[in-house]
Design an enzyme around this catalytic site. Structure first.
Site, PDB file in Angstrom:
ATOM      1  CD  GLU A 273      -2.389  -1.229   2.871  1.00 12.24           C
ATOM      2  OE1 GLU A 273      -1.974  -0.450   3.745  1.00 12.24           O
ATOM      3  OE2 GLU A 273      -3.294  -2.050   3.080  1.00 12.24           O
ATOM      4  N   PRO A 274       1.734   1.428  -0.999  1.00  9.20           N
ATOM      5  CG  PRO A 274       2.893   1.417  -3.043  1.00  9.20           C
ATOM      6  CD  PRO A 274       1.954   0.590  -2.193  1.00  9.20           C
ATOM      7  N   GLY A 275       2.161   4.975  -0.635  1.00  9.64           N
ATOM      8  CA  GLY A 275       1.581   6.279  -0.957  1.00  9.64           C
ATOM      9  C   GLY A 275       2.707   7.218  -1.329  1.00  9.64           C
ATOM     10  NE  ARG A 276       6.202   9.728   3.431  1.00  7.09           N
ATOM     11  CZ  ARG A 276       5.737  10.747   4.159  1.00  7.09           C
ATOM     12  NH1 ARG A 276       6.041  11.978   3.842  1.00  7.09           N
ATOM     13  NH2 ARG A 276       4.993  10.528   5.216  1.00  7.09           N
ATOM     14  NE  ARG A 308       4.926  15.635   4.407  1.00 11.42           N
ATOM     15  CZ  ARG A 308       6.227  15.638   4.551  1.00 11.42           C
ATOM     16  NH1 ARG A 308       6.953  16.563   3.988  1.00 11.42           N
ATOM     17  NH2 ARG A 308       6.835  14.712   5.238  1.00 11.42           N
ATOM     18  CE1 TYR A 312       2.859  14.416  10.376  1.00  8.72           C
ATOM     19  CE2 TYR A 312       2.941  15.223   8.126  1.00  8.72           C
ATOM     20  CZ  TYR A 312       2.333  14.465   9.098  1.00  8.72           C
ATOM     21  OH  TYR A 312       1.215  13.752   8.786  1.00  8.72           O
ATOM     22  CB  CYS A 338      -2.547  35.857  11.184  1.00 10.12           C
ATOM     23  SG  CYS A 338      -2.998  37.004   9.899  1.00 10.12           S
ATOM     24  CD  GLU A 339      -1.895  30.054  13.509  1.00 10.26           C
ATOM     25  OE1 GLU A 339      -1.083  29.768  14.413  1.00 10.26           O
ATOM     26  OE2 GLU A 339      -3.118  29.925  13.607  1.00 10.26           O
ATOM     27  CE1 TYR A 366      -0.291  10.678   3.575  1.00 10.10           C
ATOM     28  CE2 TYR A 366       1.968  10.372   2.861  1.00 10.10           C
ATOM     29  CZ  TYR A 366       0.759   9.855   3.241  1.00 10.10           C
ATOM     30  OH  TYR A 366       0.595   8.489   3.262  1.00 10.10           O
TER      31      TYR A 366
HETATM   32  C1  LIG Z   1      -0.932   6.060   5.223  1.00 10.67           C
HETATM   33  C2  LIG Z   1      -1.034   4.604   4.964  1.00 10.67           C
HETATM   34  C3  LIG Z   1      -0.333   4.015   3.898  1.00 10.67           C
HETATM   35  C4  LIG Z   1       0.616   4.779   3.022  1.00 10.67           C
HETATM   36  O1  LIG Z   1       1.783   5.144   3.697  1.00 10.67           O
HETATM   37  P1  LIG Z   1       3.011   5.810   2.910  1.00 10.67           P
HETATM   38  O2  LIG Z   1       3.983   6.111   3.970  1.00 10.67           O
HETATM   39  O3  LIG Z   1       2.496   7.040   2.238  1.00 10.67           O
HETATM   40  O4  LIG Z   1       3.507   4.794   1.926  1.00 10.67           O
HETATM   41  C5  LIG Z   1      -0.549   2.675   3.655  1.00 10.67           C
HETATM   42  N1  LIG Z   1      -1.379   1.928   4.431  1.00 10.67           N
HETATM   43  C6  LIG Z   1      -2.030   2.445   5.485  1.00 10.67           C
HETATM   44  C7  LIG Z   1      -2.924   1.593   6.293  1.00 10.67           C
HETATM   45  C8  LIG Z   1      -1.891   3.800   5.773  1.00 10.67           C
HETATM   46  O5  LIG Z   1      -2.541   4.319   6.829  1.00 10.67           O
END
Ligand SMILES: *Cc1c(COP(=O)(O)O)cnc(C)c1O
Length: 411
Positions: A273-276, A308, A312, A338-339, A366
């Site tokens: 499940e890659p996102g980033r 971000r 973070y 204004c922060e 993100y």
């Molecule tokens: C956020 C999330 C991801 C993706 O994470 P990345 O760091 O963006 O790869 C995959 N699975 C679950 C359950 C998540 O909450």
């Protein structure tokens, strides 16, 4: 590897000048490179060798419908965490059999929508959640597919807020509880156990944590073998880190090779499940310098556009769209909000003055998805570049849209 580079001193996205993009669509704007997205998806998809694999892009990282279509066409399924993300994925034409529903707090309505769309799996994070899913499925007279999210108690993740795999984090259940939930599935007429899942955090820079989690998953699979429990898949989540400030990163093929070694001989398919690691380097944010004051560049983008850095303390490189040989200065890039926490970059070495166009790098994950209307600022535009073409994939919000949902009647 991305497709943002200088040509004769001017920054381009693929073959499109970012000056031209700013002229056409204004600033602040998010600009994505299609070739980069496709390249990163392929880096995962082409790396499966011994195991049958499925890459479910994490929609929360970048959820624009055109982007989801692009990734779907590249072969991705989707990992979703809300009914809204399910809706987006379906509108983008996703195959529901490639949709995984994650997250700790699924509502009844979200469960119903997932069941009615016949998604691949609900990744379940607690006993009460499993009970609710069984009830909802019973009400619909259907069988809900379930994967149990176990918490491997490994400490990985770049920032305190992005660690998810420790015992103290809110995600998943212990291996012991996982076994109880697995037994519950077998006792229910409305649940079908299809997988085992975990996700240990985000922006992870080393293989070790992933390997530790996979070994625990393997131990659990072996125990389940003894109980004659057969699963379709093992889902190892996402979390692979990307290069924000020149860090060394683990490549998708290294991660997948490592999983295939650990799971060698297993029949389950491997889901990731890659996102980033798919979308971060595929996006930049264009912003214009409104003013220069002492060592501050005051940009037209703010923390509502890119949260971000404030949330973070994340570092993003910032490049001038036009390169010059003038000496660099150490500057802070801040927004109009204004922060005091409203900054895009601190102590960055850059050449820039009033009216210059800047590109904030590595914001494809993100980035836009965390934007808000704070200070009543309309959300930025999103643009997709494909070779020498560019298209507006989300228009800039206007003032009418900003107040569209509010009651404006006179009393
Ligand atoms: C956020 C999330 C991801 C993706 O994470 P990345 O760091 O963006 O790869 C995959 N699975 C679950 C359950 C998540 O909450």
């Amino acid at each position: 590897m991305d497709h943002f580079h200088y040509k004769k001193g001017e920054l381009f996205a693929e073959e499109v000048s970012l000056n031209d993009v700013a002229k056409e669509y204004g600033t602040p704007s998010y600009v994505y490179s299609k070739a980069t997205l496709e390249r990163h998806a392929k880096a995962y998809i082409d790396s499966f060798d011994l195991m049958d694999g499925l890459v479910c892009f994490s929609v929360k990282a970048l959820s624009n419908i055109t982007i989801l279509k692009t990734l779907k066409n590249a072969g991705c399924g989707f990992d979703i965490v809300s009914g809204g993300e399910l809706h987006r994925a379906i509108v983008a034409g996703a195959d529901p059999r490639k949709i995984i529903f994650s997250g700790v707090g699924k509502s009844k309505a979200e469960m119903e929508a997932g069941i009615n769309n016949d998604i691949l799996s609900f990744n379940i994070e607690s006993g009460p959640e499993l009970d609710r899913l069984a009830n909802v499925a019973e009400g619909l007279n259907k069988i809900a597919p379930v994967a149990i999210r176990f918490n491997p108690n490994v400490d990985a993740g770049a920032h305190e807020f992005t660690k998810t795999g420790r015992k103290s984090d809110k995600f998943g259940v212990s291996v012991e509880s996982a076994k109880i939930l697995i037994k519950k599935c077998s006792e229910s007429d409305n649940l079908k156990l299809v997988g085992l899942t975990c996700h240990i955090g985000s922006q992870i820079m080393e293989l070790q944590g992933f390997q530790d989690a996979a070994k625990q998953a393997l131990d659990l699979l072996i125990e389940l073998d003894k109980l004659n429990v057969v699963l379709d898949f093992i889902d190892m989540g996402g979390g692979l880190g990307v290069n924000y400030i020149g860090e060394d990163t683990v490549q998708p093929f290294q991660l997948i090779k490592s999983y295939e070694e650990i799971f060698s001989g297993r029949k389950e398919r491997l889901i990731l499940e890659p996102g980033r690691s798919i979308s971060a380097n595929a996006g930049i944010m264009l912003t214009r310098v409104e003013y220069k004051k002492d060592n501050f560049l005051i940009a037209d983008a703010a923390m509502n556009d890119l949260l971000r850095p404030a949330l973070y303390q994340a570092h993003h490189d910032v490049w001038p769209v036009m390169k010059t040989d003038n000496p660099k200065e150490k500057l802070n890039i801040v927004g109009p909000i204004c922060e005091t926490g409203d900054f895009l970059a601190k102590d960055i070495n850059i050449v820039a003055s009033q009216n210059d166009l800047l590109a904030v790098k590595t914001v494809g994950a993100y980035g836009f998805v965390m934007s808000s209307n704070y200070n009543s600022r309309p959300r930025a535009a999103e643009i997709l570049v494909d070779k020498d073409k560019h298209a507006l994939i989300r228009k800039r919000e206007d003032y009418a849209e900003l107040i569209a949902l509010e009651d404006k009647e006179d009393d």
